[in-house]
Design a protein around this motif. Structure first.
Motif, mmCIF file in Angstrom:
data_model
loop_
_atom_site.group_PDB
_atom_site.id
_atom_site.type_symbol
_atom_site.label_atom_id
_atom_site.label_comp_id
_atom_site.label_asym_id
_atom_site.label_seq_id
_atom_site.Cartn_x
_atom_site.Cartn_y
_atom_site.Cartn_z
ATOM 1 N N UNK A 58 68.729 35.068 118.065
ATOM 2 C CA UNK A 58 67.957 36.241 118.539
ATOM 3 C C UNK A 58 68.584 37.448 118.769
ATOM 4 N N UNK A 59 69.924 37.208 119.229
ATOM 5 C CA UNK A 59 70.633 38.425 119.706
ATOM 6 C C UNK A 59 71.545 38.895 118.701
ATOM 7 N N UNK A 60 71.428 38.330 117.385
ATOM 8 C CA UNK A 60 72.304 39.080 116.314
ATOM 9 C C UNK A 60 71.471 39.992 115.399
ATOM 10 N N UNK A 61 72.128 40.853 114.963
ATOM 11 C CA UNK A 61 71.609 42.129 114.100
ATOM 12 C C UNK A 61 71.462 41.546 112.701
ATOM 13 N N UNK A 62 71.933 40.536 112.113
ATOM 14 C CA UNK A 62 71.923 40.078 110.845
ATOM 15 C C UNK A 62 72.094 38.612 110.754
ATOM 16 N N UNK A 63 71.555 38.090 109.740
ATOM 17 C CA UNK A 63 71.495 36.442 109.727
ATOM 18 C C UNK A 63 72.887 35.825 109.456
ATOM 19 N N UNK A 64 73.298 34.727 109.880
ATOM 20 C CA UNK A 64 74.574 33.893 109.735
ATOM 21 C C UNK A 64 74.479 32.443 109.284
ATOM 22 N N UNK A 65 73.194 32.252 108.866
ATOM 23 C CA UNK A 65 72.968 30.761 108.458
ATOM 24 C C UNK A 65 71.751 31.098 107.489
ATOM 25 N N UNK A 66 71.706 29.886 106.546
ATOM 26 C CA UNK A 66 70.159 29.850 105.824
ATOM 27 C C UNK A 66 69.724 28.404 105.539
ATOM 28 N N UNK A 67 68.699 28.262 105.746
ATOM 29 C CA UNK A 67 67.873 27.027 105.627
ATOM 30 C C UNK A 67 67.282 26.869 104.113
ATOM 31 N N UNK A 68 67.775 25.704 103.470
ATOM 32 C CA UNK A 68 67.179 25.729 102.088
ATOM 33 C C UNK A 68 65.722 24.747 101.866
ATOM 34 N N UNK A 69 65.203 25.316 101.215
ATOM 35 C CA UNK A 69 63.727 24.366 100.772
ATOM 36 C C UNK A 69 63.822 24.327 99.242
ATOM 37 N N UNK A 70 62.769 23.457 98.825
ATOM 38 C CA UNK A 70 62.867 23.413 97.380
ATOM 39 C C UNK A 70 61.422 23.530 96.691
ATOM 40 N N UNK A 71 61.325 24.382 95.821
ATOM 41 C CA UNK A 71 59.900 24.269 95.089
ATOM 42 C C UNK A 71 59.376 22.889 94.396
ATOM 43 N N UNK A 72 60.442 22.478 93.837
ATOM 44 C CA UNK A 72 60.245 21.037 93.278
ATOM 45 C C UNK A 72 59.831 20.025 94.087
ATOM 46 N N UNK A 73 60.105 19.822 95.273
ATOM 47 C CA UNK A 73 59.800 18.900 96.077
ATOM 48 C C UNK A 73 58.993 19.395 97.414
ATOM 49 N N UNK A 74 58.902 20.609 97.677
ATOM 50 C CA UNK A 74 58.362 21.195 98.895
ATOM 51 C C UNK A 74 58.696 20.473 100.083
ATOM 52 N N UNK A 75 60.186 20.376 99.908
ATOM 53 C CA UNK A 75 60.855 19.821 101.161
ATOM 54 C C UNK A 75 61.943 20.729 101.261
ATOM 55 N N UNK A 76 62.877 20.091 102.241
ATOM 56 C CA UNK A 76 64.164 20.751 102.483
ATOM 57 C C UNK A 76 64.641 20.696 103.939
ATOM 58 N N UNK A 77 65.081 21.936 104.257
ATOM 59 C CA UNK A 77 65.619 22.312 105.575
ATOM 60 C C UNK A 77 66.978 22.121 105.859
ATOM 61 N N UNK A 78 67.561 22.106 104.888
ATOM 62 C CA UNK A 78 69.158 21.909 104.948
ATOM 63 C C UNK A 78 69.717 23.272 105.472
#
Length: 82
Positions: A58-78
């Motif tokens: 919350x204290x950063x001005x830009x992202x430093x990570x990504x959470x990956x989900x998938x259309x094909x399975x509607x799961x993820x969160x890596x």
């Protein structure tokens, strides 16, 4: 022409609202590994079958990570660093 799906992050319920490519009805993916009290979501990006939620502390001005989900399975969160 290949159809592309859509996704948007809903902070109040900590979910992704997703419309798969070629479909018209939305579905929801719970973002159980993403804590909206500790992480600021900067946006959502689509890369093929993957949905990337770009986030950072919350204290950063830009992202430093990504959470990956998938259309094909509607799961993820890596989680990956940027």
């Amino acid at each position: 022409m290949q159809l592309q799906g859509t996704a948007r992050y809903i902070q109040s319920s900590n979910e992704l609202e997703v419309v798969r490519p070629g479909e018209v009805h939305s579905r929801r993916i719970r973002c159980i590994n993403l804590d909206p009290n500790e992480v600021n979501v900067f946006g959502v990006q689509i890369e093929g079958d993957e949905i990337w939620v770009l986030a950072g502390p919350t204290n950063n001005q830009r992202p430093d990570r990504k959470y990956v989900y998938r259309f094909s399975s509607l799961t993820g969160g890596s989680r990956y660093g940027l």
